[in-house]
Design a protein around this motif. Structure first.
Motif, short mmCIF file in Angstrom:
data_model
loop_
_atom_site.label_atom_id
_atom_site.label_comp_id
_atom_site.label_asym_id
_atom_site.label_seq_id
_atom_site.Cartn_x
_atom_site.Cartn_y
_atom_site.Cartn_z
N SER A 257 28.51 40.61 37.55
CA SER A 257 29.33 41.41 38.70
C SER A 257 30.40 41.14 39.17
CB SER A 257 28.18 42.07 39.82
OG SER A 257 27.46 42.57 39.06
N ASN A 258 31.00 39.64 39.07
CA ASN A 258 32.02 38.23 39.49
C ASN A 258 32.90 38.87 38.64
OD1 ASN A 258 33.19 37.21 41.12
ND2 ASN A 258 32.70 35.13 40.97
N VAL A 259 33.31 39.84 38.57
CA VAL A 259 34.90 39.90 37.46
C VAL A 259 35.85 41.60 37.60
CG1 VAL A 259 34.90 40.96 34.87
CG2 VAL A 259 32.93 39.49 35.28
N VAL A 260 36.77 41.05 37.12
CA VAL A 260 38.25 41.98 37.70
C VAL A 260 38.12 42.21 36.63
CG1 VAL A 260 40.20 42.13 38.89
CG2 VAL A 260 37.99 41.17 40.20
N GLN A 261 38.70 43.18 35.97
CA GLN A 261 39.44 44.14 34.57
C GLN A 261 40.86 43.83 34.65
OE1 GLN A 261 38.62 47.39 32.52
NE2 GLN A 261 38.52 45.92 30.17
N ILE A 262 41.58 43.15 33.92
CA ILE A 262 43.23 43.15 34.36
C ILE A 262 43.90 43.75 32.60
CG2 ILE A 262 45.39 42.21 34.73
CD1 ILE A 262 44.03 39.91 36.52
N ALA A 263 44.67 45.02 32.98
CA ALA A 263 45.28 45.35 32.19
C ALA A 263 46.55 45.34 31.73
CB ALA A 263 44.79 46.62 31.46
N VAL A 264 47.43 44.34 30.67
CA VAL A 264 48.77 44.20 30.70
C VAL A 264 49.01 45.33 29.89
CG1 VAL A 264 50.63 43.27 30.99
CG2 VAL A 264 48.09 42.04 30.90
N GLU A 265 49.71 46.24 30.70
CA GLU A 265 49.90 47.44 29.09
C GLU A 265 51.88 47.84 28.61
OE1 GLU A 265 46.48 50.78 31.70
OE2 GLU A 265 48.54 51.00 31.68
N GLY A 266 51.72 48.48 27.47
CA GLY A 266 53.27 49.11 27.38
C GLY A 266 53.70 47.09 27.06
N LEU A 267 52.93 46.61 26.80
CA LEU A 267 53.74 45.40 25.51
C LEU A 267 54.05 45.35 24.53
CD1 LEU A 267 50.93 43.10 26.54
CD2 LEU A 267 53.17 42.36 27.54
N GLU A 268 55.08 44.59 24.22
CA GLU A 268 55.92 44.88 22.89
C GLU A 268 54.99 44.44 21.66
OE1 GLU A 268 60.46 43.66 22.94
OE2 GLU A 268 59.63 42.24 24.06
N ASN A 333 47.29 47.26 35.05
CA ASN A 333 46.12 47.90 35.93
C ASN A 333 44.95 46.89 36.44
OD1 ASN A 333 44.37 50.61 36.47
ND2 ASN A 333 45.09 51.06 34.26
N VAL A 334 44.96 47.03 37.03
CA VAL A 334 43.50 46.65 37.56
C VAL A 334 41.50 46.78 38.17
CG1 VAL A 334 42.48 44.45 39.53
CG2 VAL A 334 45.10 44.61 39.17
N THR A 335 40.88 46.53 37.63
CA THR A 335 40.05 47.13 37.91
C THR A 335 38.85 46.47 38.22
OG1 THR A 335 40.28 48.45 36.19
CG2 THR A 335 37.89 49.19 37.01
N ARG A 336 38.52 47.00 39.63
CA ARG A 336 37.42 45.83 40.36
C ARG A 336 36.07 46.33 39.77
NH1 ARG A 336 40.41 42.13 43.40
NH2 ARG A 336 42.66 42.74 43.41
N ASP A 337 35.44 47.16 39.73
CA ASP A 337 34.27 47.33 39.93
C ASP A 337 33.59 47.86 38.37
OD1 ASP A 337 35.92 49.64 39.67
OD2 ASP A 337 34.97 51.49 40.95
N VAL A 338 34.07 46.38 38.70
CA VAL A 338 33.49 46.18 36.16
C VAL A 338 32.53 44.87 36.60
CG1 VAL A 338 35.33 47.04 35.58
CG2 VAL A 338 35.14 44.87 35.89
N LEU A 382 31.33 44.64 28.63
CA LEU A 382 31.87 44.86 30.36
C LEU A 382 31.81 46.59 30.57
CD1 LEU A 382 33.78 43.69 32.27
CD2 LEU A 382 35.58 44.24 31.24
N VAL A 383 31.06 46.41 31.52
CA VAL A 383 30.38 47.99 32.00
C VAL A 383 31.19 48.01 33.25
CG1 VAL A 383 28.89 48.23 30.10
CG2 VAL A 383 28.36 46.90 32.60
N ASP A 384 31.16 49.67 33.45
CA ASP A 384 31.33 49.76 35.23
C ASP A 384 29.91 48.68 36.11
OD1 ASP A 384 33.50 51.38 34.25
OD2 ASP A 384 32.48 53.02 34.53
N GLU A 385 30.63 48.67 37.24
CA GLU A 385 29.47 47.77 38.10
C GLU A 385 28.44 49.44 38.47
OE1 GLU A 385 31.04 45.46 40.85
OE2 GLU A 385 29.65 45.13 41.95
#
Ligand code: ASP
Ligand code: MG
Length: 401
Positions: A257-268, A333-338, A382-385
């Motif tokens: 559960s020690n995981v954070v997902q970071i999405a970098v959106e709208g890149l070229e 976009n940062v999602t911590r509860d994964v 990767l799933v919801d925590e």
């Protein structure tokens, strides 16, 4: 026989536990064996020390942190030597400096380079039990270093390799390596054997029983390990080179559960974008785990990746700092509860359909998959925590572990 016995923090957490370990070491010694004992700091002492440091200076230098943390192991080895001596057997404690455990310079995460075995052999020849600080090293500046959290396992394996030990036993507070974390999957059971590669996947997945560098080193030098409890006489789990006959389709389910997902959106969507993103992260020493790149949408693409919670702040700051300038992304976009749920098994390599069975079990349990990554012998989702237990149990049942 020369035996290396490593005891973790819970095994030396208090006087009774230290005396218990002392007795076990004396038993081994009285069978005529040469005994090397590697110890962690008592109980949660390393955390206690880290909290003290943080309290006094949240930006304490890594050098001073190592100077502080090495006192934990120094305490436990000295007390152990006294406990063994009290049982009438000669013992001596040695720290990394006295053994000459040479490491790279990086404080907090040093790598062992060379161990001078002369002093150890001398003490063994004098029929002493030799008790050595785990986790510590000394670098070229004559400073203390540490091998990273959980690093005492690596000290033990390195000593076993350097001394050509006949056995390397890692004692902990559980009976061995399990098919899953029993707190997450109550039906989990102990494995008798596991291969280095499987263990490596499990260790880096946060199974927590063994420091992953210790397993890498064991594999490299062919040191067979036994993971077992210091609190009972049960047999434990053997970690060794995998044997074709015993290859399990799936050996275990790991959760983290020690995981954070970071999405970098709208890149070229053009060459070099992923390179830049991960180069920036690497420059800031951020270890990236799972990576997912989306298909193009409207000339743009998204890249998401996962990091540990400890690394999240640095990762987010890095992406934000370069977001507008070199990366030119629209949004972060940062999602911590994964959480990650993985299956590991050497037999996967030669069997089709293992991943499909895992995904089906997750579907049946109503668990959505956010991201997938695989290796030859592992599938991770990767799933919801909040679904971790449900997911792990469903998979454990599916493979009848
Ligand atoms: N005492 C150190 C820690 O807590 C090293 C170890 O226990 O292996 O991380
Ligand atoms: Mg440990």
């Amino acid at each position: 026989m020369l035996v290396v016995k490593k005891f973790g923090g819970t095994s030396v957490a208090n006087k009774e536990r230290i005396e218990n370990v002392a007795r076990r070491c004396v038993e081994e010694y009285k069978q005529g064996n040469q005994v090397i004992v590697v110890l962690s700091a008592m109980g949660k002492q390393t955390d206690v020390l880290l909290d003290m440091a943080k309290d006094i200076n949240p930006n304490a230098s890594r050098r001073e942190l190592d100077m502080l943390l090495t006192t934990g192991e120094q305490t436990s080895v000295a007390l152990m030597a006294m406990a063994i001596d009290a049982l009438g057997v000669p013992a001596i404690s040695l720290n990394a400096w006295q053994v000459a455990m040479n490491t790279t310079a990086d404080y907090g995460n040093a790598k062992l380079k060379r161990i001078d075995t002369e002093r150890i052999y001398n003490e063994l020849e004098n029929r002493k039990i030799v008790i050595i600080t785990g986790f510590q090293g000394v670098n070229k500046y004559d400073d203390y270093t540490t091998l990273g959290r959980g690093g005492s396992d690596t000290t033990a394996v390195a000593l076993a390799a350097a001394l050509h030990a006949d056995a390397c036993e890692i004692y902990t507070d559980v009976d061995g390596v399990f098919t899953a974390d029993p707190r997450v999957v109550p039906k989990a059971r102990k494995l008798d054997v596991i291969s280095y590669d499987e263990m490596l996947e499990l260790a880096s997945l946060g199974a927590g029983v063994l420091h992953n560098r210790s397993v890498e080193m064991a594999k490299k030098y062919g040191v067979q390990l036994v993971v077992r409890s210091s609190l009972n006489e049960n047999e434990g789990t053997i970690v060794k080179e995998d044997n074709k006959m015993e290859k399990m389709l799936v050996s275990g389910v790991a959760t983290d559960s020690n995981v954070v997902q970071i999405a970098v959106e709208g890149l070229e969507n053009k060459p070099g974008v992923a390179f830049k993103l991960f180069r920036h992260l690497a420059n800031h020493n951020v270890n990236v785990d799972m990576i997912l790149q989306s298909v193009e949408h409207g000339g743009k693409q998204d890249i998401s990746f996962t990091v540990t919670e400890e690394a999240a702040a640095e990762a987010i700051e890095t992406v934000e700092r370069h977001g507008e300038t070199s990366l030119k992304c629209d949004n972060i976009n940062v999602t911590r509860d994964v959480a990650k749920v993985s299956i590991v098994g050497a037999g996967m390599m030669s069997h089709a359909g293992v991943a499909a069975r895992m995904f089906e079990a997750l579907y049946d349990a109503g668990v959505n998959i956010r991201q997938i990554s695989t290796s030859e012998i592992r599938v991770t989702v990767l799933v919801d925590e909040k679904y971790v237990e449900k997911a792990a149990q469903a998979i454990h049942d599916e493979f009848s572990l």
